[in-house]
Scaffold this motif. Structure first.
Motif, mmCIF file in Angstrom:
data_model
loop_
_atom_site.group_PDB
_atom_site.id
_atom_site.type_symbol
_atom_site.label_atom_id
_atom_site.label_comp_id
_atom_site.label_asym_id
_atom_site.label_seq_id
_atom_site.Cartn_x
_atom_site.Cartn_y
_atom_site.Cartn_z
ATOM 1 N N THR A 1 0.793 -1.568 -0.118
ATOM 2 C CA THR A 1 -0.288 -0.278 -0.089
ATOM 3 C C THR A 1 0.657 1.566 0.585
ATOM 4 O O THR A 1 0.494 2.132 -0.934
ATOM 5 C CB THR A 1 -1.359 -0.289 1.294
ATOM 6 N N ARG B 1 2.362 1.777 -3.234
ATOM 7 C CA ARG B 1 1.390 1.605 -4.221
ATOM 8 C C ARG B 1 0.791 3.521 -3.978
ATOM 9 O O ARG B 1 0.518 4.090 -5.256
ATOM 10 C CB ARG B 1 -0.013 1.287 -3.993
ATOM 11 N N LYS C 1 -7.300 3.981 -1.673
ATOM 12 C CA LYS C 1 -5.908 3.604 -1.911
ATOM 13 C C LYS C 1 -5.451 4.086 -0.660
ATOM 14 O O LYS C 1 -4.083 3.715 -0.369
ATOM 15 C CB LYS C 1 -5.137 4.723 -1.944
ATOM 16 N N THR C 2 -5.833 4.458 0.959
ATOM 17 C CA THR C 2 -5.637 4.778 1.881
ATOM 18 C C THR C 2 -5.855 3.988 2.560
ATOM 19 O O THR C 2 -5.388 3.467 4.135
ATOM 20 C CB THR C 2 -5.506 6.142 2.289
ATOM 21 N N ALA D 1 -6.525 0.473 3.243
ATOM 22 C CA ALA D 1 -5.058 -0.342 4.049
ATOM 23 C C ALA D 1 -4.267 -0.256 4.658
ATOM 24 O O ALA D 1 -4.051 -0.451 6.103
ATOM 25 C CB ALA D 1 -4.767 -1.197 2.203
ATOM 26 N N LEU D 2 -3.687 0.928 4.687
ATOM 27 C CA LEU D 2 -3.242 1.826 5.937
ATOM 28 C C LEU D 2 -3.669 1.513 7.191
ATOM 29 O O LEU D 2 -3.418 0.920 8.362
ATOM 30 C CB LEU D 2 -2.763 3.136 6.020
#
Length: 91
Positions: free
Chosen positions: A27, A30, A46-47, A49-50
């Motif tokens: 992640t 990416r 996009k964020t 998974a953090l």
């Protein structure tokens, strides 16, 4: 060696930590490699998974610390671990 043996569970937790760290690193890569428009923040997709990875790491570290460290043994509870593992998917 049963499925809830301490040595077996330790190995399972180590595999889980490796998988979570792999997901976090993918992640991060990416986020760093995607082209973004200046002034626009990355999308939630996009964020996400953090946050999920950080939550999973905290839960696994709690379980490892309470079951394998003498200092934190007083907070060890199989019921608490079960509840955390069941609610982890909900969070």
């Amino acid at each position: 060696m049963g499925p809830f043996d301490n040595k077996y569970m330790f190995r399972v937790h180590m595999v889980q930590i490796i998988l979570v760290l792999a997901a976090l690193s993918v992640t991060g890569v990416r986020l760093l490699t995607t082209k973004s428009v200046p002034g626009v923040t990355p999308s939630r997709a996009k964020t996400m998974a953090l946050g999920v990875g950080a939550k999973s790491l905290i839960i696994i570290i709690y379980e490892l610390a309470t079951s394998h460290t003498k200092k934190f043994r007083k907070w060890h509870s199989l019921m608490a671990n079960m509840i955390l593992n069941c609610l982890e998917q909900v969070f």
